[in-house]
Write an enzyme that holds these catalytic residues in place. Structure first.
Site, PDB file in Angstrom:
ATOM      1  N   ASP A  31      65.808  59.001   7.018  1.00 38.46           N
ATOM      2  CA  ASP A  31      64.928  58.496   7.947  1.00 38.46           C
ATOM      3  C   ASP A  31      65.002  57.612   8.637  1.00 38.46           C
ATOM      4  OD1 ASP A  31      61.427  58.411   7.228  1.00 38.46           O
ATOM      5  OD2 ASP A  31      62.719  57.445   9.003  1.00 38.46           O
ATOM      6  N   LEU A 154      51.762  71.439  -0.916  1.00 36.56           N
ATOM      7  CA  LEU A 154      51.256  70.397  -1.919  1.00 36.56           C
ATOM      8  C   LEU A 154      50.379  69.583  -1.336  1.00 36.56           C
ATOM      9  CD1 LEU A 154      52.645  67.279  -0.667  1.00 36.56           C
ATOM     10  CD2 LEU A 154      54.737  68.361  -1.853  1.00 36.56           C
ATOM     11  N   ARG A 155      49.579  68.779  -1.919  1.00 37.79           N
ATOM     12  CA  ARG A 155      48.200  68.324  -1.788  1.00 37.79           C
ATOM     13  C   ARG A 155      48.605  66.569  -1.565  1.00 37.79           C
ATOM     14  NH1 ARG A 155      43.873  70.722  -5.416  1.00 37.79           N
ATOM     15  NH2 ARG A 155      46.150  70.218  -6.676  1.00 37.79           N
ATOM     16  N   ASN A 212      45.935  76.825   4.959  1.00 32.25           N
ATOM     17  CA  ASN A 212      45.604  75.632   5.652  1.00 32.25           C
ATOM     18  C   ASN A 212      44.247  76.068   5.901  1.00 32.25           C
ATOM     19  OD1 ASN A 212      46.786  74.359   3.942  1.00 32.25           O
ATOM     20  ND2 ASN A 212      47.613  72.931   5.697  1.00 32.25           N
ATOM     21  N   LEU A 254      34.973  74.818  -2.526  1.00 35.44           N
ATOM     22  CA  LEU A 254      33.366  74.892  -2.829  1.00 35.44           C
ATOM     23  C   LEU A 254      32.570  73.871  -2.745  1.00 35.44           C
ATOM     24  CD1 LEU A 254      33.199  78.898  -4.456  1.00 35.44           C
ATOM     25  CD2 LEU A 254      33.073  78.116  -1.347  1.00 35.44           C
ATOM     26  N   GLY A 261      39.083  65.940   5.571  1.00 37.14           N
ATOM     27  CA  GLY A 261      39.899  65.299   6.457  1.00 37.14           C
ATOM     28  C   GLY A 261      41.525  65.741   6.462  1.00 37.14           C
ATOM     29  N   CYS A 264      46.620  67.787   7.497  1.00 34.70           N
ATOM     30  CA  CYS A 264      46.702  68.854   7.343  1.00 34.70           C
ATOM     31  C   CYS A 264      45.747  69.633   7.661  1.00 34.70           C
ATOM     32  CB  CYS A 264      47.298  69.221   6.132  1.00 34.70           C
ATOM     33  SG  CYS A 264      49.066  68.300   5.559  1.00 34.70           S
TER      34      CYS A 264
END
Ligand code: UGA
Length: 441
Positions: A31, A154-155, A212, A254, A261, A264
């Site tokens: 990075d 991934l979330r 998505n 659901l 929000g 992504c």
């Protein structure tokens, strides 16, 4: 052992890098942010993600995970170079590819031996070919390389579990050599029988946006049903539950409430609309999903206004700010718009969140930040539950009611019931449950 260079230490890069190291590969994360890299070497994670600190430290200790600011060092001997830098939404809604292209340029200049260059960032269809082109242009010698797309699903908040137990792994490649290397990286997942889907590069790129967007459409769909349920006297939770029992529909995504929000779903829905329009076609369903979503903070405001008999000049408490629980991320969070609406109405706003306060202050520094949901409600004319963190699921309403100016509670995540709140003298409203809406006080 496969040598992996992971460029970018955001959610996707850092989680993927740490998990791949845990699979037994040798991973170097790169990075340009010096402070971030120095922190990571000491196990300091630059964002809130449950379990990630332990995973990073463990793999650093076991010498499979390293951090550097030098791409040249990271690429030394690498079999696979992953690009996992950000692709933010530009003003016009399309994905901003400047960071991805810049990394491609640098990779080209540094490549000395065959490697597979893989995009993990979500990138519009055609980007991989463009990155391959830029790499080729910058090569110093006649080195062979392959390009591949390996989107990540991934979330935030459950990213390690999502990476370690994915529903599928998508690999978009043109050559057997690169396919084999990528398959080898994910070999530990074969034990779990994880489907590995091999596609063309363009198809892999589109799978991510389609997935998505579909999730966003599913959420907006149930939020429209919620509005209808209120109008016709039905309960969206029961509707969603019964719909979800149909295996063709499925029960996930659901939950009606404040909508989607985060970094992504809002970005990718806008990007696919752009991708389609550039390709001369239209994503009308996705456009509708974006519209439905944009109206939800206004609905929450209107609900509080109805129960409180107007909000102008009043004090309003927001319980939760993050775009969902278990994250400090507030990007495209409904709370941002909600606070703007409340400020416009001249309200005094009091807020609490277990993790997202510092990020929120960058956008709204002129509101009152409290130490607990109870402090938020002190002297308030209305309180709204905005993010369903676990610690907000068992609030003591007797205690809350004792300090509020008016006992008005809007449950934007459908966590509570009217009967429970009314027991403590509250008027209550939520999303999509007609018989749960109290009459205004
Ligand atoms: C999303 C996708 O779920 C991941 O598969 C994907 O990898 C990731 O984007 C990405 O592209 O990197 P994430 O943004 O972390 O993951 O969050 P989600 O768990 O999908 O939630 C998105 C939003 O939808 C949240 O604001 C959440 O509160 C909302 N939501 C979710 C609902 O309003 N209702 C639901 O039923 C589910």
């Amino acid at each position: 052992m496969i040598r992996i260079c992971m460029v970018g230490t955001g959610y996707v890069g850092l989680v993927s890098g740490a998990c791949m190291a845990d699979f037994g590969h040798a991973v170097t994360c790169v990075d340009i942010n010096k402070e971030r890299i120095e922190g990571l070497r000491r196990g300091v994670i630059p964002f809130y993600e449950p379990g990630l600190d332990r995973l990073v430290l463990k793999n650093v200790d076991e010498e499979r995970l390293q951090f550097t600011t030098s791409l040249a060092e990271g690429m030394q001997g690498a079999d696979v170079v992953f690009i996992a830098v950000q692709t933010p939404m530009s003003e016009s809604g399309e994905a901003d590819l400047q960071y991805v292209m810049k990394v491609g340029e640098e990779i080209g200049g540094l490549l000395e031996d065959y490697a597979v260059v893989v995009t993990k960032s979500t990138v519009p269809v055609g980007t991989n070919r463009a990155v391959a082109e830029v790499i080729r242009k910058n090569l110093k010698s006649d080195v062979e390389f392959d390009m591949a797309s390996n989107p990540e699903f991934l979330r935030e908040g459950s990213s390690i579990e999502d990476f370690m137990r994915p529903d599928r792994v998508v690999i978009g490649t043109d050559t057997e050599r690169s396919e084999e290397l990528l398959r080898a990286i994910y070999r530990p997942l074969y034990l779990l029988d994880t489907p590995l889907v091999k596609t063309s590069i363009e198809t892999a790129e589109l799978i991510k946006y389609a997935s998505n967007s579909f999730l966003a459409v599913k959420i907006s769909f149930i939020n429209e049903i919620a509005r209808l349920a209120e109008a016709v006297g039905a309960d969206v939770r029961d509707v969603a539950k019964s719909m979800g029992l149909d295996k063709r529909i499925g029960s996930k995504f659901l939950h009606a409430g404040l909508g989607f929000g985060g970094s992504c779903l809002p970005k990718d829905t806008n990007a696919i609309v752009h991708i389609a329009s550039e390709a001369g076609t239209d994503m009308s369903i996705v456009r509708a999903a974006i519209d439905v979503n944009a109206n939800l903070p206004g609905r929450a405001f209107a609900k509080a206004e109805r129960l409180a008999g107007g909000l102008a000049g009043k004090t309003v408490g927001l319980i939760g700010l993050a775009f969902k629980p278990n994250t400090d991320d507030i990007r495209s969070a409904a709370s941002l718009d909600l606070v703007t609406l409340l400020k416009k109405a001249g309200c005094t706003v009091r807020v609490h969140d277990p993790a997202a306060v510092e990020n929120f202050k960058l956008f709204h520094d002129d509101i009152t930040y409290c130490d607990s949901p109870y402090e938020v409600c002190e002297g308030a004319d209305a309180a709204l539950l905005v993010t369903e963190w676990n610690q907000y699921r068992q609030l003591d309403f007797e205690r809350i009611g004792a300090t509020m100016k008016a006992k008005v509670f809007v449950d934007c995540r459908n966590v509570y019931d009217r009967a429970h709140l009314e027991q403590f003298g509250f008027v209550y409203d939520c999303f999509g449950r007609a018989d749960q809406m109290s009459e205004p006080a």
